[in-house]
Design a protein around this motif. Sequence first.
Motif, short mmCIF file in Angstrom:
data_model
loop_
_atom_site.label_atom_id
_atom_site.label_comp_id
_atom_site.label_asym_id
_atom_site.label_seq_id
_atom_site.Cartn_x
_atom_site.Cartn_y
_atom_site.Cartn_z
N LEU A 13 0.83 -1.21 0.00
CA LEU A 13 0.00 0.00 0.00
C LEU A 13 0.87 1.26 0.00
CD1 LEU A 13 -2.76 1.39 0.20
CD2 LEU A 13 -2.55 1.20 2.68
N TRP A 14 1.87 1.30 0.86
CA TRP A 14 2.75 2.48 0.92
C TRP A 14 3.56 2.63 -0.36
CZ3 TRP A 14 1.12 5.81 4.08
CH2 TRP A 14 0.59 5.47 5.31
N GLY A 16 2.73 1.49 -3.38
CA GLY A 16 1.81 1.89 -4.45
C GLY A 16 1.45 3.36 -4.36
N THR A 17 1.23 3.85 -3.16
CA THR A 17 0.92 5.26 -2.97
C THR A 17 2.12 6.13 -3.37
OG1 THR A 17 -0.57 4.68 -1.18
CG2 THR A 17 0.12 6.98 -1.31
N ALA A 18 3.31 5.71 -3.01
CA ALA A 18 4.52 6.47 -3.36
C ALA A 18 4.72 6.51 -4.87
CB ALA A 18 5.74 5.87 -2.67
N LEU A 20 2.38 6.16 -7.14
CA LEU A 20 1.30 6.98 -7.69
C LEU A 20 1.64 8.47 -7.57
CD1 LEU A 20 -2.23 6.33 -8.00
CD2 LEU A 20 -1.87 8.25 -6.48
N VAL A 21 2.11 8.89 -6.41
CA VAL A 21 2.47 10.30 -6.22
C VAL A 21 3.66 10.68 -7.11
CG1 VAL A 21 3.41 11.94 -4.53
CG2 VAL A 21 1.50 10.46 -3.92
N GLY A 67 0.98 2.46 -9.87
CA GLY A 67 0.79 2.79 -8.46
C GLY A 67 -0.66 2.62 -8.02
N ALA A 68 -1.61 3.02 -8.88
CA ALA A 68 -3.02 2.87 -8.54
C ALA A 68 -3.42 1.40 -8.45
CB ALA A 68 -3.89 3.59 -9.56
N ALA A 71 -1.83 -0.05 -5.19
CA ALA A 71 -2.53 0.46 -4.01
C ALA A 71 -3.94 -0.12 -3.91
CB ALA A 71 -2.58 1.98 -4.06
N LEU A 75 -5.34 -2.28 -0.83
CA LEU A 75 -6.54 -1.87 -0.11
C LEU A 75 -7.61 -2.96 -0.15
CD1 LEU A 75 -6.90 1.89 -1.06
CD2 LEU A 75 -6.50 0.93 1.21
#
Length: 84
Positions: A13-14, A16-18, A20-21, A67-68, A71, A75
């Motif tokens: 999750l972390w 994937g979020t990184a 994505l950003v 990334g999406a 994540a 999730l």
Amino acid sequence: MPRFLATPTWLALWAGTAVLVAGVVVWLSAPTASFGWFAYAPLAGAVFNPVTHPWQQVVGPVLVVVGAVVAAFALGRLSVRRRR
């Protein structure tokens, strides 16, 4: 070690979020195309090719999608996990 860093699902999750950003930042930092006036020059041997994209416009959306997906997968796994 804190629980939100201990499991592979939380790490995914972390990560994937990184990603994505980072993809959004790369995509938004791409130079804008200049749509200026150009004229047809029949006597010149040059060819105008308007379909050139900087690497940021190619890599940015790919990073956003990867990334999406990562994540969303993490999730999804976290949402069906049993609570203790």
